[in-house]
Design a protein around this motif. Structure first.
Motif, PDB file in Angstrom:
ATOM      1  N   GLN A  57       0.829  -1.208   0.000  1.00 27.37           N
ATOM      2  CA  GLN A  57       0.000   0.000   0.000  1.00 27.37           C
ATOM      3  C   GLN A  57       0.857   1.249   0.000  1.00 27.37           C
ATOM      4  OE1 GLN A  57      -2.254  -0.917   3.528  1.00 27.37           O
ATOM      5  NE2 GLN A  57      -4.020  -1.658   2.362  1.00 27.37           N
ATOM      6  N   CYS A  58       1.901   1.258   0.799  1.00 27.63           N
ATOM      7  CA  CYS A  58       2.803   2.420   0.839  1.00 27.63           C
ATOM      8  C   CYS A  58       3.490   2.626  -0.501  1.00 27.63           C
ATOM      9  CB  CYS A  58       3.844   2.247   1.936  1.00 27.63           C
ATOM     10  SG  CYS A  58       3.206   2.487   3.597  1.00 27.63           S
ATOM     11  N   LEU A  59       3.951   1.542  -1.123  1.00 26.81           N
ATOM     12  CA  LEU A  59       4.627   1.662  -2.416  1.00 26.81           C
ATOM     13  C   LEU A  59       3.706   2.231  -3.485  1.00 26.81           C
ATOM     14  CD1 LEU A  59       6.745  -1.628  -2.554  1.00 26.81           C
ATOM     15  CD2 LEU A  59       7.570   0.716  -2.253  1.00 26.81           C
ATOM     16  N   PHE A 112       2.340   6.791  -6.986  1.00 26.16           N
ATOM     17  CA  PHE A 112       1.362   7.673  -7.620  1.00 26.16           C
ATOM     18  C   PHE A 112       1.529   9.131  -7.227  1.00 26.16           C
ATOM     19  CE2 PHE A 112      -1.165   3.853  -8.492  1.00 26.16           C
ATOM     20  CZ  PHE A 112      -1.506   4.111  -9.802  1.00 26.16           C
ATOM     21  N   PHE A 113       1.804   9.377  -5.961  1.00 32.57           N
ATOM     22  CA  PHE A 113       1.803  10.748  -5.479  1.00 32.57           C
ATOM     23  C   PHE A 113       3.189  11.300  -5.188  1.00 32.57           C
ATOM     24  CE2 PHE A 113      -2.333   8.933  -4.224  1.00 32.57           C
ATOM     25  CZ  PHE A 113      -3.137   9.740  -5.012  1.00 32.57           C
ATOM     26  N   GLY A 114       4.232  10.492  -5.363  1.00 34.07           N
ATOM     27  CA  GLY A 114       5.578  10.955  -5.075  1.00 34.07           C
ATOM     28  C   GLY A 114       6.538  10.804  -6.228  1.00 34.07           C
ATOM     29  N   ILE A 115       6.810   9.569  -6.618  1.00 25.07           N
ATOM     30  CA  ILE A 115       7.850   9.303  -7.605  1.00 25.07           C
ATOM     31  C   ILE A 115       7.462   9.793  -8.998  1.00 25.07           C
ATOM     32  CG2 ILE A 115       9.131   7.471  -8.786  1.00 25.07           C
ATOM     33  CD1 ILE A 115       9.044   5.929  -6.121  1.00 25.07           C
ATOM     34  N   LEU A 116       6.243   9.476  -9.457  1.00 28.65           N
ATOM     35  CA  LEU A 116       5.840   9.906 -10.802  1.00 28.65           C
ATOM     36  C   LEU A 116       5.885  11.424 -10.966  1.00 28.65           C
ATOM     37  CD1 LEU A 116       2.923   7.468 -11.723  1.00 28.65           C
ATOM     38  CD2 LEU A 116       5.162   7.627 -12.799  1.00 28.65           C
ATOM     39  N   ALA A 135       9.431  12.744 -11.194  1.00 28.09           N
ATOM     40  CA  ALA A 135      10.075  12.427 -12.465  1.00 28.09           C
ATOM     41  C   ALA A 135       9.458  13.205 -13.627  1.00 28.09           C
ATOM     42  CB  ALA A 135       9.991  10.931 -12.733  1.00 28.09           C
ATOM     43  N   GLY A 136       8.421  13.999 -13.337  1.00 24.70           N
ATOM     44  CA  GLY A 136       7.787  14.790 -14.390  1.00 24.70           C
ATOM     45  C   GLY A 136       6.700  14.056 -15.152  1.00 24.70           C
ATOM     46  N   TYR A 137       6.257  12.913 -14.637  1.00 24.65           N
ATOM     47  CA  TYR A 137       5.223  12.118 -15.287  1.00 24.65           C
ATOM     48  C   TYR A 137       3.939  12.147 -14.473  1.00 24.65           C
ATOM     49  CZ  TYR A 137       8.581  10.055 -18.499  1.00 24.65           C
ATOM     50  OH  TYR A 137       9.514   9.881 -19.482  1.00 24.65           O
ATOM     51  N   LEU A 181      -8.305   5.536  -7.321  1.00 20.63           N
ATOM     52  CA  LEU A 181      -7.391   5.985  -6.270  1.00 20.63           C
ATOM     53  C   LEU A 181      -7.207   7.492  -6.284  1.00 20.63           C
ATOM     54  CD1 LEU A 181      -5.391   5.247  -4.013  1.00 20.63           C
ATOM     55  CD2 LEU A 181      -3.644   5.036  -5.768  1.00 20.63           C
ATOM     56  N   THR A 182      -7.154   8.094  -7.441  1.00 20.92           N
ATOM     57  CA  THR A 182      -6.915   9.531  -7.508  1.00 20.92           C
ATOM     58  C   THR A 182      -8.172  10.352  -7.267  1.00 20.92           C
ATOM     59  OG1 THR A 182      -7.133   9.448  -9.914  1.00 20.92           O
ATOM     60  CG2 THR A 182      -4.907   9.342  -9.010  1.00 20.92           C
ATOM     61  N   SER A 183      -9.321   9.688  -7.153  1.00 15.42           N
ATOM     62  CA  SER A 183     -10.526  10.414  -6.748  1.00 15.42           C
ATOM     63  C   SER A 183     -10.440  10.609  -5.234  1.00 15.42           C
ATOM     64  CB  SER A 183     -11.783   9.623  -7.117  1.00 15.42           C
ATOM     65  OG  SER A 183     -11.927   8.486  -6.281  1.00 15.42           O
TER      66      SER A 183
END
Length: 160
Positions: free
Chosen positions: A17-19, A24-28, A31-33, A127-129
């Motif tokens: 869940q953390c990954l 979704f909310f940190g790494i992407l 990285a500009g994606y 998830l993004t809702s």
């Protein structure tokens, strides 16, 4: 025995869940994606229905032939290969089912990737809702409670 199994399973679920949330909310974004759920099929798209595509926000004028232009038709994300970029008419031409399709710069969301993750698009959309993120945080909290209680029970049994 059951407490050890619960601890192992709930610990693994917490990590997963953390990954997902970090991706979704940190790494992407770092990285500009951004993640782009594909909600429907389109004959011109390289992406399949229900998949998760990734898009880098770039100016449409910077797209070159061979790049993947990501744009929307209704709520459906479409990723098509750029065949030409016409600055004079402010549009890109992409491969279509029956020839080239001209897309105005204003409709292009960015440069898509050549790959997508199948079956993850609907989850990402949910998830993004706001409701999806809330439910995910609640599920993570409940999983943490199960992990903590099972770890406490295992520790008590080991200490005697």
């Amino acid at each position: 025995m059951i407490a050890k199994i619960l601890r192992a399973v709930s610990g693994l679920l917490l990590v997963l869940q953390c990954l997902v949330l970090i991706a979704f909310f940190g790494i992407l974004p770092l990285a500009g994606y951004s993640a782009c759920p594909v909600n429907g099929t389109n004959a011109d798209s390289i992406y399949k229905d229900g998949s998760l595509a990734f898009v880098k926000e770039v100016s449409a004028s910077d797209l070159n032939p061979g790049d993947v232009a990501l744009y929307y038709r209704g709520r459906t994300a479409v990723g098509s290969s750029v065949t030409a970029n016409d600055a004079a008419s402010s549009s890109v031409t992409v491969k279509g089912k029956s020839g080239g399709v001209s897309i105005p710069y204003a409709k292009v969301n960015g440069k898509g990737t050549d790959f997508s993750v199948p079956m993850l698009g609907k989850y990402a959309d949910w998830l993004t809702s706001g409701k999806g993120l809330l439910y995910s945080v609640i599920a993570m909290g409940a999983t943490f409670v199960v992990f903590a209680v099972s770890a406490f029970c295992v520790r008590d049994k080991e200490n005697g």
